[in-house]
Write an enzyme that holds these catalytic residues in place. Structure first.
Site, PDB file in Angstrom:
ATOM      1  N   ARG A 165      31.581  63.144 -60.271  1.00 33.12           N
ATOM      2  CA  ARG A 165      31.095  64.457 -59.608  1.00 33.12           C
ATOM      3  C   ARG A 165      29.567  64.466 -59.420  1.00 33.12           C
ATOM      4  O   ARG A 165      29.242  65.477 -59.578  1.00 33.12           O
ATOM      5  CB  ARG A 165      31.664  65.778 -60.689  1.00 33.12           C
ATOM      6  N   SER A 239      37.473  73.180 -61.100  1.00 33.55           N
ATOM      7  CA  SER A 239      36.859  72.961 -62.426  1.00 33.55           C
ATOM      8  C   SER A 239      35.573  73.520 -62.577  1.00 33.55           C
ATOM      9  O   SER A 239      34.685  73.149 -61.481  1.00 33.55           O
ATOM     10  CB  SER A 239      37.038  71.340 -62.675  1.00 33.55           C
ATOM     11  N   GLU A 340      29.837  72.532 -62.999  1.00 33.42           N
ATOM     12  CA  GLU A 340      29.997  71.609 -61.851  1.00 33.42           C
ATOM     13  C   GLU A 340      29.597  72.155 -60.516  1.00 33.42           C
ATOM     14  O   GLU A 340      28.857  71.411 -59.982  1.00 33.42           O
ATOM     15  CB  GLU A 340      31.474  71.247 -62.053  1.00 33.42           C
TER      16      GLU A 340
HETATM   17  N1  EPU Z   1      44.107  71.319 -71.195  1.00 35.10           N
HETATM   18  C1  EPU Z   1      44.201  72.200 -72.068  1.00 35.10           C
HETATM   19  N2  EPU Z   1      44.173  73.477 -71.753  1.00 35.10           N
HETATM   20  C2  EPU Z   1      44.222  73.876 -70.437  1.00 35.10           C
HETATM   21  C3  EPU Z   1      44.345  72.965 -69.450  1.00 35.10           C
HETATM   22  C4  EPU Z   1      44.183  71.227 -69.782  1.00 35.10           C
HETATM   23  O1  EPU Z   1      44.096  71.877 -73.381  1.00 35.10           O
HETATM   24  O2  EPU Z   1      44.230  75.048 -70.226  1.00 35.10           O
HETATM   25  C5  EPU Z   1      44.257  69.609 -71.586  1.00 35.10           C
HETATM   26  C6  EPU Z   1      45.407  69.055 -71.330  1.00 35.10           C
HETATM   27  O3  EPU Z   1      45.469  68.337 -72.551  1.00 35.10           O
HETATM   28  C7  EPU Z   1      45.252  68.155 -70.391  1.00 35.10           C
HETATM   29  C8  EPU Z   1      43.813  67.891 -70.215  1.00 35.10           C
HETATM   30  O4  EPU Z   1      43.376  69.094 -70.705  1.00 35.10           O
HETATM   31  O5  EPU Z   1      46.078  67.158 -70.515  1.00 35.10           O
HETATM   32  C9  EPU Z   1      43.207  67.490 -68.693  1.00 35.10           C
HETATM   33  O6  EPU Z   1      43.555  68.699 -67.814  1.00 35.10           O
HETATM   34  P1  EPU Z   1      43.973  68.205 -66.240  1.00 35.10           P
HETATM   35  O7  EPU Z   1      44.897  67.030 -66.239  1.00 35.10           O
HETATM   36  O8  EPU Z   1      44.445  69.424 -65.686  1.00 35.10           O
HETATM   37  O9  EPU Z   1      42.697  67.697 -65.880  1.00 35.10           O
HETATM   38  P2  EPU Z   1      41.156  68.098 -65.941  1.00 35.10           P
HETATM   39  O10 EPU Z   1      40.499  67.227 -66.682  1.00 35.10           O
HETATM   40  O11 EPU Z   1      41.023  69.337 -66.565  1.00 35.10           O
HETATM   41  C10 EPU Z   1      40.324  66.948 -63.674  1.00 35.10           C
HETATM   42  C11 EPU Z   1      39.576  67.372 -62.516  1.00 35.10           C
HETATM   43  C12 EPU Z   1      40.288  68.132 -61.663  1.00 35.10           C
HETATM   44  C13 EPU Z   1      41.636  67.400 -61.180  1.00 35.10           C
HETATM   45  C14 EPU Z   1      42.317  66.885 -62.223  1.00 35.10           C
HETATM   46  C15 EPU Z   1      43.371  66.030 -61.896  1.00 35.10           C
HETATM   47  C16 EPU Z   1      37.365  67.367 -63.459  1.00 35.10           C
HETATM   48  C17 EPU Z   1      36.037  68.419 -64.046  1.00 35.10           C
HETATM   49  N3  EPU Z   1      38.500  67.880 -63.134  1.00 35.10           N
HETATM   50  O12 EPU Z   1      40.600  68.278 -64.512  1.00 35.10           O
HETATM   51  O13 EPU Z   1      39.280  68.277 -60.679  1.00 35.10           O
HETATM   52  O14 EPU Z   1      42.114  68.012 -60.039  1.00 35.10           O
HETATM   53  O15 EPU Z   1      41.445  66.144 -63.197  1.00 35.10           O
HETATM   54  O16 EPU Z   1      42.866  64.833 -61.739  1.00 35.10           O
HETATM   55  O17 EPU Z   1      37.186  66.345 -63.579  1.00 35.10           O
HETATM   56  C18 EPU Z   1      37.636  69.884 -59.739  1.00 35.10           C
HETATM   57  O18 EPU Z   1      36.930  69.146 -59.841  1.00 35.10           O
HETATM   58  O19 EPU Z   1      37.587  70.953 -59.098  1.00 35.10           O
HETATM   59  C19 EPU Z   1      39.218  69.816 -60.158  1.00 35.10           C
HETATM   60  C20 EPU Z   1      39.923  70.665 -59.887  1.00 35.10           C
END
Ligand code: EPU
Length: 344
Positions: A165, A239, A340
């Site tokens: 990012r 995010s 971010e």
């Molecule tokens: N989780 C929780 N609580 C929640 C949501 C998620 O505990 O409310 C945990 C779950 O264990 C899950 C983990 O967090 O496995 C990761 O969640 P998720 O797969 O939704 O991915 P993320 O790390 O939260 C990142 C990117 C997103 C992208 C997704 C999918 C960043 C900052 N964010 O989110 O990007 O869509 O992976 O690849 O790296 C963005 O940058 O705006 C964005 C949406």
């Protein structure tokens, strides 16, 4: 010739739906428009703010620098090399439409990045990424115009200094340039990438271990729509914090504090923690400050709760909420979450 507008409402131009105005705004539809602005005696010295789709932006007040709203359009196949299609889009093209267009042209490779809000021009700034693919994996080069000298430059991936990012446009070139066109290298020998847990689970559920690019595109759209609020309905910037990267020792310390923490090992031996999990563990889901809230379905997404009632969240409320989240995550886990989106 460009048109200068005054006191332009920015609420429809930022996906969080924050109410603010641009004191002065010019719509940039071509490089000639921008050159004319930069050559204008009354505008050339003014500080400038480049606005794309407004999907990664928190406005904390009216914007005093001259707003350059990027609306440079166009999508084309530039050339074919032995291994790649090189495609180019104008910086003002909506990102998702561009991804859909590449699939329509039978040039896959961007499908994991479907449905990300914002414009093509903003995509390299934060090196957008989702479902196992980052922009830098498909990036070829981009053109920008220096806002001080008016000179145009082309940068390759190395010069863009992509990180998680992050890019040179968030550091050394911040507020100094306007990206006009971006080119992508899409592999002719396409290979599916469904290694991300959510995609892998989906493939198993529908018994499709070898999906087509179109299937991956559809699945990503379905998964995103289920997990993340549609900014057209509920204001948000995706995010709100980066997933923090920690050393193995720090990771061990956090597992000691809570063995359920969600983390992934990186190639360099460090660990990436799920910021969503850390925020969730601090009990933030569904809570808020004023009309700024934490999405009840995904703790990493801050939302605007006041649009329907006509009193949208202010940038101040959003940043107060962000600060309170950072404090509680720091107090419980010793981790400093980094905001971010761009805060203006
Ligand atoms: N989780 C929780 N609580 C929640 C949501 C998620 O505990 O409310 C945990 C779950 O264990 C899950 C983990 O967090 O496995 C990761 O969640 P998720 O797969 O939704 O991915 P993320 O790390 O939260 C990142 C990117 C997103 C992208 C997704 C999918 C960043 C900052 N964010 O989110 O990007 O869509 O992976 O690849 O790296 C963005 O940058 O705006 C964005 C949406």
């Amino acid at each position: 010739m460009f048109k200068l507008s005054c006191d332009v409402p920015l609420q429809p131009l930022n996906t969080f739906g924050i109410s603010a105005k641009a004191l002065q705004l010019v719509r940039i539809q071509s490089t000639d428009d921008l050159q004319a602005v930069l050559a204008d005696a009354s505008l050339e010295q003014q500080s400038k703010f480049v606005l794309g789709g407004g999907s990664n932006l928190v406005l904390t007040g009216d914007v005093k620098p001259l707003v350059l709203k990027v609306e440079i359009m166009g999508k084309r196949l530039v050339k074919e090399t032995r291994k790649h299609f090189i495609v180019e889009a104008g910086a003002g093209e909506p990102w998702h439409d561009f991804v859909a267009w590449t699939l329509d042209q039978n040039m896959p490779g961007l499908e994991n990045l479907a449905l990300i809000p914002g414009t093509v021009g903003a995509s390299p700034v934060q090196n957008i990424g989702a479902y196992g693919v980052e922009l830098q994996d498909r990036f070829e080069s981009l053109d920008y115009i220096d806002l001080t000298t008016g000179e145009s430059q082309t940068l390759d991936a190395g010069a863009c200094q992509f990180g998680y990012r992050d890019s040179v446009f968030k550091c050394a070139l911040k507020d100094k340039v306007l990206i006009t066109h971006v080119r992508f290298a899409l592999p002719k020998a396409w290979q599916v990438d469904i290694s991300y847990a959510d995609l892998d689970k989906h493939a198993k559920r529908v018994h499709q271990p070898k999906p087509t690019p179109r299937m991956v595109f559809d699945w990503v759209c379905q998964i995103r729509s289920k997990k993340l609020p549609d900014p057209k309905v509920i204001g948000n910037t995706g995010s709100f914090f980066k997933n923090p990267v920690v050393t193995p020792e720090q990771c061990k310390d956090i597992i000691g504090r809570d063995p359920n923490v969600a983390f992934y090992k990186l190639l360099d031996g460090n660990f990436k923690l799920a910021a969503a999990w850390l925020i969730d563990a601090c009990g933030w889901k569904g809570r808020g400050v004023g009309n700024a809230g934490v999405h009840p379905e995904h703790a990493l997404v801050l939302i605007n709760k006041g649009q329907e009632t006509g009193t949208p969240a202010t940038g101040g409320e959003v940043m107060t909420l962000a600060g309170a989240i950072q404090t509680s995550v720091y107090e419980r886990f010793g981790i400093r979450l980094e905001v971010e989106p761009v805060v203006v």
